[in-house]
Design a protein around this motif. Structure first.
Motif, PDB file in Angstrom:
ATOM      1  N   ILE A 452       0.570  -1.268  -0.214  1.00  0.00           N
ATOM      2  CA  ILE A 452       0.005  -0.152   0.035  1.00  0.00           C
ATOM      3  C   ILE A 452       0.763   1.508  -0.184  1.00  0.00           C
ATOM      4  CG2 ILE A 452      -2.180   1.603   1.622  1.00  0.00           C
ATOM      5  CD1 ILE A 452      -3.036  -1.148   2.256  1.00  0.00           C
ATOM      6  N   MET A 453       1.872   1.878   1.114  1.00  0.00           N
ATOM      7  CA  MET A 453       2.643   2.391   1.555  1.00  0.00           C
ATOM      8  C   MET A 453       3.626   2.587  -0.219  1.00  0.00           C
ATOM      9  SD  MET A 453       1.661   3.888   3.612  1.00  0.00           S
ATOM     10  CE  MET A 453       2.860   4.893   3.612  1.00  0.00           C
ATOM     11  N   HIS A 454       3.942   1.664  -0.951  1.00  0.00           N
ATOM     12  CA  HIS A 454       4.785   1.953  -2.221  1.00  0.00           C
ATOM     13  C   HIS A 454       3.091   1.889  -2.471  1.00  0.00           C
ATOM     14  CE1 HIS A 454       7.561   0.314  -5.454  1.00  0.00           C
ATOM     15  NE2 HIS A 454       6.049  -0.009  -6.115  1.00  0.00           N
ATOM     16  N   CYS A 455       2.251   1.862  -3.216  1.00  0.00           N
ATOM     17  CA  CYS A 455       1.682   2.612  -4.542  1.00  0.00           C
ATOM     18  C   CYS A 455       1.664   3.593  -4.208  1.00  0.00           C
ATOM     19  CB  CYS A 455       0.420   1.486  -4.184  1.00  0.00           C
ATOM     20  SG  CYS A 455       0.055  -0.226  -5.009  1.00  0.00           S
ATOM     21  N   TYR A 456       1.511   4.294  -2.298  1.00  0.00           N
ATOM     22  CA  TYR A 456       1.222   5.440  -2.441  1.00  0.00           C
ATOM     23  C   TYR A 456       1.983   6.438  -3.176  1.00  0.00           C
ATOM     24  CZ  TYR A 456       0.692   9.487   0.704  1.00  0.00           C
ATOM     25  OH  TYR A 456       1.147  10.451   1.198  1.00  0.00           O
ATOM     26  N   ALA A 457       3.231   5.700  -2.847  1.00  0.00           N
ATOM     27  CA  ALA A 457       4.635   7.245  -3.106  1.00  0.00           C
ATOM     28  C   ALA A 457       5.210   6.723  -4.666  1.00  0.00           C
ATOM     29  CB  ALA A 457       5.537   5.967  -2.347  1.00  0.00           C
ATOM     30  N   GLN A 458       4.810   5.376  -5.329  1.00  0.00           N
ATOM     31  CA  GLN A 458       5.113   5.437  -6.820  1.00  0.00           C
ATOM     32  C   GLN A 458       3.463   5.943  -7.846  1.00  0.00           C
ATOM     33  OE1 GLN A 458       7.963   5.469  -7.695  1.00  0.00           O
ATOM     34  NE2 GLN A 458       9.236   5.589  -5.554  1.00  0.00           N
ATOM     35  N   GLU A 459       2.609   5.073  -7.218  1.00  0.00           N
ATOM     36  CA  GLU A 459       1.393   5.319  -8.194  1.00  0.00           C
ATOM     37  C   GLU A 459      -0.017   5.661  -7.443  1.00  0.00           C
ATOM     38  OE1 GLU A 459       1.100   3.627 -11.426  1.00  0.00           O
ATOM     39  OE2 GLU A 459       3.058   2.731 -11.244  1.00  0.00           O
ATOM     40  N   ARG A 460      -0.428   6.692  -7.043  1.00  0.00           N
ATOM     41  CA  ARG A 460      -1.032   7.371  -6.878  1.00  0.00           C
ATOM     42  C   ARG A 460      -2.505   7.748  -6.879  1.00  0.00           C
ATOM     43  NH1 ARG A 460      -0.171  11.564  -2.791  1.00  0.00           N
ATOM     44  NH2 ARG A 460      -1.702  13.079  -3.608  1.00  0.00           N
ATOM     45  N   GLU A 461      -1.833   7.377  -8.407  1.00  0.00           N
ATOM     46  CA  GLU A 461      -3.627   7.382  -8.814  1.00  0.00           C
ATOM     47  C   GLU A 461      -4.708   6.264  -9.177  1.00  0.00           C
ATOM     48  OE1 GLU A 461      -0.953   6.029 -12.209  1.00  0.00           O
ATOM     49  OE2 GLU A 461      -0.604   7.559 -10.550  1.00  0.00           O
ATOM     50  N   VAL A 462      -4.091   5.128  -8.420  1.00  0.00           N
ATOM     51  CA  VAL A 462      -5.022   3.924  -7.948  1.00  0.00           C
ATOM     52  C   VAL A 462      -5.852   4.231  -6.865  1.00  0.00           C
ATOM     53  CG1 VAL A 462      -3.193   2.889  -9.337  1.00  0.00           C
ATOM     54  CG2 VAL A 462      -3.403   3.100  -6.278  1.00  0.00           C
ATOM     55  N   PHE A 463      -5.273   5.060  -6.069  1.00  0.00           N
ATOM     56  CA  PHE A 463      -6.336   5.802  -4.970  1.00  0.00           C
ATOM     57  C   PHE A 463      -7.956   6.109  -5.167  1.00  0.00           C
ATOM     58  CE2 PHE A 463      -2.030   4.475  -2.734  1.00  0.00           C
ATOM     59  CZ  PHE A 463      -2.300   3.670  -1.726  1.00  0.00           C
TER      60      PHE A 463
END
Length: 490
Positions: A452-463
């Motif tokens: 989750i934190m990796h996605c938050y840092a690198q793929e913010r648009e999926v949130f």
């Protein structure tokens, strides 16, 4: 916002990626406060332009890093304590109300002990989320200082999220949180699947994940396991969730025992207790030991349709106190600023959401009894497969909820269903090694938070924006797509 004359900026400024909105910011003009110029790695903007604005290309100060860690801990603590404390407050109020209305003097523990336990649980969950947020921010800053902010940007949040995961142990070293860990794992899987859909390499394999009604299907699948366990094997459910189902299922334990015995093909042992229960409610009934379907056990002398209607009304009254804190407490946290400007609009939406979600829960519970009765009467038998089949369409009630909440509810129930399923498998010794795993919930939670934190840092648009706002508030807004979260520069 336009740039002062003569100010040079880096490429990320012109792309609208500077700041923390990534995809939500439509600016095409340069932002003079180029955050990249303030990093420790070689600047991508001219030094003269930064100096002219009063911002030199130097690393964040140690005091700023420490402040980020402290604020992350404090905000995480406030969320954990606020959510758990709010739910505990409503639980205590309901308990006090039941105590006043009940004529029974038998209590498991006193009201003062219940209040003390609620305070302890509130502090534990506050420390849990506060330590998670503080640990993540600390590890993020330490790795950035040792390895370089840009050089470690691709993997730093992944490692920081993994290291912060064991903070779950602060909720109690002997307290298992398998359901919570599985729910976070489901959330991580959803984010990973969204990344897969937008990936050029894996996009064609992930198209099935974009099915618009997949959330309802997952809810039906989860309902089949959860509600079957509620009737047939309650010990496979977490104690708190079992208590929730017993309350909203609306049936006395002796009724559930009678259903379990007829579904399992066992001889009745408590028919007289079921008759006594109905007699205590003013219903005189004589049950047939040779019955093939348990409709008379479920609703006594009522017809199936009459039972569904009366049960629905009572279920709605039980559901309202559940969803009041679910909507009102986040409104105080997420919409704390807008609440002062437009309180009636925000509170009105909260009350409307409460009414809608209460309708979902009451429909879900009452339809469970409706579908099982319908199936029993059609096939004139009751067994374990019939119970599983009858509880499957109960998940269709999720369509009442707004689309943005459906996936949350279905994933939460799926986590509960998975936990119950594997507990059942372990109990019948299909998974003998599962009993030897100690604190698997912490391991699952750590892996999930890393994703989750990796996605938050690198793929913010999926949130979704509402979750992104909360994460930004706690951890800080990423200055660019390739960098991990940092506190907004003041």
């Amino acid at each position: 916002m336009s740039s002062p004359p003569g100010t040079a900026t880096c490429s990320s400024c012109f792309s609208g990626e500077n700041g923390g909105l990534h995809g939500d910011d439509d600016r095409s003009i340069a932002d003079p406060r180029c955050v990249q110029c303030m990093r420790s790695d070689p600047p991508s903007c001219s030094s003269s332009s930064s100096s002219s604005l009063g911002f030199d290309p130097i690393p964040l100060k140690e005091s700023e890093k420490l402040w980020r860690v402290i604020t992350a801990w404090a905000k995480g603590f406030s969320i954990g304590a606020g959510l758990k404390g709010g739910l505990s407050l409503f639980s205590i109020i309901a308990r006090l109300r039941r105590t006043r209305l009940s004529s029974s003097s038998r209590k498991v523990f006193s009201n003062s002990e219940a209040i003390a336990l609620a305070i302890k649980e509130t502090l534990r969950y506050g420390l849990f989320l506060g330590t998670f947020a503080g640990t993540f921010a600390s590890v993020d800053e330490i790795i950035a200082s040792l390895g370089g902010h840009h050089r470690t940007a691709k993997w730093r949040a992944l490692l920081a999220g993994l290291i912060a995961g064991p903070s779950m142990l602060l909720t109690g070293s002997n307290t298992q949180h398998t359901s919570l860990a599985l729910y976070i794992l489901m959330r991580a899987a959803v984010l990973a699947s969204r990344c897969g859909v937008k990936s050029k390499r894996f996009g064609k394999y992930c198209k099935v994940l974009t099915w618009s009604h997949g959330d309802i299907f997952l809810m039906c699948l989860s309902s089949s396991q959860i509600l079957s366990a509620y009737i047939l094997k309650q010990e496979s459910l977490a104690p708190s969730y079992k208590s929730f189902l017993n309350k909203h299922g609306g049936k006395d334990p002796v009724i559930l025992q009678g259903m379990k015995e007829i579904a399992s093909g066992l001889p009745f042992t408590d028919l007289d207790l079921i008759e006594k229960y109905y007699n205590s409610t003013g219903v005189n009934i004589k049950l047939d030991p040779e019955m093939k379907i348990p409709c008379s056990i479920i609703h006594g002398n009522q017809s199936c349709s009459g039972h569904v209607m009366s049960f629905f009304i009572q279920a709605y009254k039980r559901a309202l106190p559940v969803y009041l804190p679910v909507y009102l407490i986040p409104a105080l946290i997420v919409h704390r600023q807008g609440l002062l400007k437009r309180p009636y609009s925000i509170l009105g939406k909260g009350l409307l959401g409460t009414a809608r979600s209460s309708l979902f829960l009451s429909t879900y519970c009452s339809s469970a009894w409706m579908w099982t009765c319908v199936l029993f009467r059609i096939f004139r038998r009751c067994n374990i497969p019939m119970v599983a089949m009858g509880t499957f369409p109960t998940g269709l009630a999720l369509a009442i909820e707004k689309k943005s909440r459906r996936i949350e509810i279905s994933l939460y129930c799926l986590a509960r269903a998975i936990e119950s399923f594997f507990t059942c498998m372990a109990d019948v010794e299909y998974l003998p090694q599962a009993k030897n795993l100690k604190r698997a919930d912490v391991l699952i939670f750590s892996i999930s938070t890393a994703i989750i934190m990796h996605c938050y840092a690198q793929e913010r648009e999926v949130f979704r924006s509402k979750y992104l706002n909360v994460l930004d508030w706690v951890f800080g807004v990423p200055p660019s797509p390739g960098e991990t979260p940092r506190r907004k520069e003041s």
